[in-house]
Scaffold this motif. Structure first.
Motif, mmCIF file in Angstrom:
data_model
loop_
_atom_site.group_PDB
_atom_site.id
_atom_site.type_symbol
_atom_site.label_atom_id
_atom_site.label_comp_id
_atom_site.label_asym_id
_atom_site.label_seq_id
_atom_site.Cartn_x
_atom_site.Cartn_y
_atom_site.Cartn_z
ATOM 1 N N UNK A 64 -50.875 -11.440 -8.006
ATOM 2 C CA UNK A 64 -49.091 -11.503 -8.703
ATOM 3 C C UNK A 64 -48.549 -10.304 -8.004
ATOM 4 N N UNK A 65 -47.324 -10.916 -7.345
ATOM 5 C CA UNK A 65 -46.444 -9.825 -7.219
ATOM 6 C C UNK A 65 -45.054 -10.169 -7.612
ATOM 7 N N UNK A 66 -44.924 -9.786 -8.868
ATOM 8 C CA UNK A 66 -43.061 -9.862 -9.767
ATOM 9 C C UNK A 66 -42.183 -9.532 -9.012
ATOM 10 N N UNK A 67 -40.995 -9.893 -9.202
ATOM 11 C CA UNK A 67 -39.711 -9.122 -8.760
ATOM 12 C C UNK A 67 -39.635 -8.730 -10.154
ATOM 13 N N UNK A 68 -39.577 -6.540 -9.892
ATOM 14 C CA UNK A 68 -38.651 -6.304 -10.773
ATOM 15 C C UNK A 68 -37.261 -6.418 -11.765
ATOM 16 N N UNK A 69 -37.258 -6.520 -12.940
ATOM 17 C CA UNK A 69 -35.525 -6.974 -12.990
ATOM 18 C C UNK A 69 -34.287 -6.613 -12.098
ATOM 19 N N UNK A 70 -33.527 -7.132 -11.696
ATOM 20 C CA UNK A 70 -32.253 -7.085 -11.064
ATOM 21 C C UNK A 70 -32.986 -6.762 -9.255
ATOM 22 N N UNK A 71 -33.770 -7.369 -8.319
ATOM 23 C CA UNK A 71 -34.467 -6.536 -7.671
ATOM 24 C C UNK A 71 -34.871 -8.038 -7.256
ATOM 25 N N UNK A 72 -35.212 -8.258 -6.317
ATOM 26 C CA UNK A 72 -34.646 -9.545 -4.732
ATOM 27 C C UNK A 72 -34.695 -9.587 -3.642
ATOM 28 N N UNK A 73 -33.853 -10.516 -2.941
ATOM 29 C CA UNK A 73 -33.011 -11.431 -2.130
ATOM 30 C C UNK A 73 -31.656 -10.744 -2.707
ATOM 31 N N UNK A 74 -31.608 -11.241 -3.301
ATOM 32 C CA UNK A 74 -30.105 -10.557 -4.116
ATOM 33 C C UNK A 74 -30.226 -9.730 -4.819
ATOM 34 N N UNK A 75 -29.319 -8.068 -5.013
ATOM 35 C CA UNK A 75 -29.545 -7.049 -5.804
ATOM 36 C C UNK A 75 -28.921 -7.916 -7.464
ATOM 37 N N UNK A 76 -29.271 -6.830 -8.322
ATOM 38 C CA UNK A 76 -28.631 -7.014 -9.648
ATOM 39 C C UNK A 76 -29.177 -5.888 -10.679
ATOM 40 N N UNK A 77 -28.271 -5.088 -9.982
ATOM 41 C CA UNK A 77 -29.364 -3.909 -10.753
ATOM 42 C C UNK A 77 -28.024 -2.971 -11.633
ATOM 43 N N UNK A 78 -27.033 -3.496 -12.288
ATOM 44 C CA UNK A 78 -26.391 -2.974 -12.870
ATOM 45 C C UNK A 78 -26.865 -2.925 -14.468
ATOM 46 N N UNK A 79 -26.879 -1.612 -15.098
ATOM 47 C CA UNK A 79 -27.376 -1.905 -16.367
ATOM 48 C C UNK A 79 -29.057 -1.532 -16.346
ATOM 49 N N UNK A 80 -29.753 -1.505 -15.474
ATOM 50 C CA UNK A 80 -31.273 -1.630 -15.541
ATOM 51 C C UNK A 80 -31.409 -0.529 -15.572
ATOM 52 N N UNK A 81 -32.206 0.231 -16.195
ATOM 53 C CA UNK A 81 -32.980 1.586 -16.533
ATOM 54 C C UNK A 81 -34.725 1.183 -15.643
ATOM 55 N N UNK A 82 -35.027 2.514 -15.868
ATOM 56 C CA UNK A 82 -36.219 2.900 -15.717
ATOM 57 C C UNK A 82 -37.776 2.272 -16.251
ATOM 58 N N UNK A 83 -37.368 1.611 -17.300
ATOM 59 C CA UNK A 83 -38.219 1.726 -18.988
ATOM 60 C C UNK A 83 -37.961 -0.011 -18.033
ATOM 61 N N UNK A 84 -36.669 -0.475 -17.982
ATOM 62 C CA UNK A 84 -36.838 -2.390 -17.538
ATOM 63 C C UNK A 84 -38.177 -1.999 -16.608
ATOM 64 N N UNK A 85 -37.825 -1.800 -15.265
ATOM 65 C CA UNK A 85 -38.979 -1.788 -14.083
ATOM 66 C C UNK A 85 -40.257 -1.839 -14.847
ATOM 67 N N UNK A 86 -40.612 -0.057 -14.868
ATOM 68 C CA UNK A 86 -41.818 -0.223 -15.414
ATOM 69 C C UNK A 86 -43.024 -1.030 -16.696
#
Length: 234
Positions: free
Chosen positions: A34-56
């Motif tokens: 399994x290869x998840x796409x972390x929040x805000x990531x992928x081909x189109x980035x949308x990283x506003x208002x995301x934190x380290x905790x969101x990704x972990x």
């Protein structure tokens, strides 16, 4: 024994960063990958208002689901994903780790400058639009909020105190021409971790995106051998 593999991509990246290695594993194993796409990531980035905790937490949720479906789990982490893999290894029963260009330290200025010089040469030659490195950096510079970069660095600081608590087998792969993570980072991590079962593989030609290195097939095989190897009985 049914085996699952969680693969975690890097900061501002996506599953594509690990795709060549994932494809190799799919051909050579029957593991559930399994290869998840972390929040805000992928081909189109949308990283506003995301934190380290969101990704972990996103990686954590995927791991917990995978653990319900298999009997043992390996975690493969690229760049920031390598740091998240270390975080997970301190909280969950994981059998082995493979850390690719793990971003325990970041921005290696010497190689980055060399890459920028190469871009500059191509600007002078009128070939800039063809330079893949330039396209990658331009895309990320435009789409990465400063606050997101601070969250990435904060994530590294959150996990750093726990490197010494890693006791499971670990394989580290590092490119010597990495322009983002100093290649000495792999040795630093190797020395920090408490596990006695650890391997360090260097790619002489590898840059940061190690899964796309010219010699990737060499280390693909070594990393797979590491994962398949039965643990020595005490």
């Amino acid at each position: 024994m049914k085996t699952g593999v969680l693969c975690i991509h890097g900061f501002t990246g996506g599953p594509y960063e690990l795709q060549p290695f994932v494809d190799f594993l799919k051909v050579n194993t029957d593991w559930k990958i399994v290869v998840p796409t972390l929040p805000g990531h992928g081909e189109i980035l949308s990283l506003n208002k995301l934190s380290a905790e969101n990704w972990m937490m996103a990686a954590e949720q995927t791991l917990r689901q995978l653990q319900k479906e298999v009997e043992q789990v390996y975690v493969i982490g690229f760049s920031m994903g390598g740091v998240i893999a270390l975080y997970l290894a301190n909280r969950y029963p994981i059998c082995k780790l493979v850390l690719l260009s793990a971003a325990a330290k970041y921005i290696y200025p010497t190689q980055l400058l060399q890459d920028i010089r190469e871009i500059a040469k191509e600007v002078m030659a009128g070939k800039l639009e063809d330079n893949q490195l330039y396209q990658l950096y331009r895309k990320k510079w435009k789409s990465t909020p400063v606050q997101a970069a601070f969250e990435f660095m904060r994530l590294v600081r959150i996990v750093e105190p726990y490197y010494g608590q890693i006791t499971i087998p670990v394989c580290l792969v590092q490119g010597k021409k990495d322009g983002i993570v100093p290649y000495t980072t792999a040795q630093f991590l190797f020395n920090q971790m408490a596990t006695e079962k650890k391997e360090l593989i260097y790619s002489e030609t590898g840059k940061h995106h190690i899964c796309y290195s010219e010699d990737c097939k060499d280390w693909f095989n070594k990393a797979l051998q590491f994962l398949k190897e039965k643990e020595e009985k005490g």
